[in-house]
Write a protein that holds these residues in place. Structure first.
Motif, PDB file in Angstrom:
ATOM      1  N   VAL A 151      52.883   7.789  40.611  1.00  0.00           N
ATOM      2  CA  VAL A 151      53.010   6.597  39.751  1.00  0.00           C
ATOM      3  C   VAL A 151      52.393   6.938  38.385  1.00  0.00           C
ATOM      4  O   VAL A 151      51.387   6.364  37.982  1.00  0.00           O
ATOM      5  CB  VAL A 151      52.371   5.326  40.375  1.00  0.00           C
ATOM      6  N   PRO A 152      53.020   7.918  37.695  1.00  0.00           N
ATOM      7  CA  PRO A 152      52.408   8.502  36.491  1.00  0.00           C
ATOM      8  C   PRO A 152      52.211   7.536  35.328  1.00  0.00           C
ATOM      9  O   PRO A 152      51.330   7.764  34.499  1.00  0.00           O
ATOM     10  CB  PRO A 152      53.380   9.616  36.108  1.00  0.00           C
ATOM     11  N   ASN A 153      52.961   6.480  35.255  1.00  0.00           N
ATOM     12  CA  ASN A 153      52.832   5.550  34.134  1.00  0.00           C
ATOM     13  C   ASN A 153      51.945   4.347  34.455  1.00  0.00           C
ATOM     14  O   ASN A 153      51.873   3.412  33.665  1.00  0.00           O
ATOM     15  CB  ASN A 153      54.218   5.077  33.685  1.00  0.00           C
ATOM     16  N   SER A 154      51.283   4.389  35.588  1.00  0.00           N
ATOM     17  CA  SER A 154      50.449   3.248  35.979  1.00  0.00           C
ATOM     18  C   SER A 154      49.077   3.308  35.318  1.00  0.00           C
ATOM     19  O   SER A 154      48.538   4.370  35.034  1.00  0.00           O
ATOM     20  CB  SER A 154      50.292   3.196  37.500  1.00  0.00           C
ATOM     21  N   VAL A 155      48.530   2.124  35.104  1.00  0.00           N
ATOM     22  CA  VAL A 155      47.166   1.965  34.607  1.00  0.00           C
ATOM     23  C   VAL A 155      46.277   1.763  35.824  1.00  0.00           C
ATOM     24  O   VAL A 155      46.622   1.002  36.732  1.00  0.00           O
ATOM     25  CB  VAL A 155      47.077   0.731  33.678  1.00  0.00           C
ATOM     26  N   HIS A 156      45.135   2.448  35.857  1.00  0.00           N
ATOM     27  CA  HIS A 156      44.208   2.325  36.979  1.00  0.00           C
ATOM     28  C   HIS A 156      43.103   1.348  36.593  1.00  0.00           C
ATOM     29  O   HIS A 156      42.400   1.563  35.598  1.00  0.00           O
ATOM     30  CB  HIS A 156      43.621   3.676  37.342  1.00  0.00           C
ATOM     31  N   LEU A 157      42.952   0.281  37.385  1.00  0.00           N
ATOM     32  CA  LEU A 157      41.992  -0.772  37.088  1.00  0.00           C
ATOM     33  C   LEU A 157      40.925  -0.846  38.181  1.00  0.00           C
ATOM     34  O   LEU A 157      41.257  -1.015  39.358  1.00  0.00           O
ATOM     35  CB  LEU A 157      42.707  -2.120  36.971  1.00  0.00           C
ATOM     36  N   PRO A 158      39.642  -0.707  37.806  1.00  0.00           N
ATOM     37  CA  PRO A 158      38.571  -0.738  38.811  1.00  0.00           C
ATOM     38  C   PRO A 158      38.282  -2.150  39.318  1.00  0.00           C
ATOM     39  O   PRO A 158      38.395  -3.133  38.581  1.00  0.00           O
ATOM     40  CB  PRO A 158      37.366  -0.189  38.037  1.00  0.00           C
TER      41      PRO A 158
END
Length: 181
Positions: A123-130
């Protein structure tokens, strides 16, 4: 009287699994499990006498020491590690949508780091949110077609497991400790 055991919640976290296993190893009769929001709050519950024991992750085989746990232990010198357990950690990618629609991936920072390469590849275009925990992430993505959570497939609730396991390194384990005064 039940022993109150604090852990990183909500229900469905790896910490809850560790709390139950450690309580059984300790032979605690009818422990009362107290889910907390954030690792520091777990330690604070014990330091402030709101429970008799606390379970926290202290190190991971991939990411090393869990700094918020270690920092909390430095601040509270009267807390001690009473027992430890190592649990295998196998993360899943879960969503109400499909992998092609995912633009945001939510999870605890440790889980995101443990799956960083897999997420970048799939999912290379995803933003990772903590989030505060993997189980919190699972609850936050329910019903969303563009959000996914990384966490335990046992805690998936109504989500679909899109991929399992997604850990970058096979054999990923976390050491959890039972703290007491």
């Amino acid at each position: 009287m039940s022993t109150r055991v604090a852990y990183l919640g909500p229900k469905g976290t790896y910490a809850e699994k560790a709390a139950k296993a450690l309580s059984k190893l300790e032979g605690l009769d009818s422990p009362l499990f107290l889910p907390c929001k954030g690792l520091r709050s777990v330690v604070e519950e014990l330091a402030n006498n709101l429970c008799e024991a606390a379970v926290v992750p202290i190190e991971n085989s991939v990411e090393g020491g869990v700094t918020s746990t270690l920092d909390s232990l430095w601040r509270h010198k009267k807390l001690f590690i009473h027992r430890a357990i190592v649990l295998p950690i196998k993360h899943s990618l879960m969503s109400s949508g499909s992998i092609s629609t995912i633009s945001e991936v939510l999870s605890h920072p440790q889980a995101l780091a443990q799956c960083n390469k897999w997420l970048s590849d799939h999912v290379p275009n995803s933003v990772h949110l903590p989030t505060n925990s993997t189980a919190e992430a699972i609850r936050m993505v329910k019903g969303s077609a563009f959000r996914a959570a990384v966490g335990s497939k046992e805690a998936k609730e109504e989500l679909n497991v899109l991929a399992y396991p997604i850990n970058d390194i096979e054999g990923n384990c976390t050491r959890f400790v039972l703290l007491s005064k």
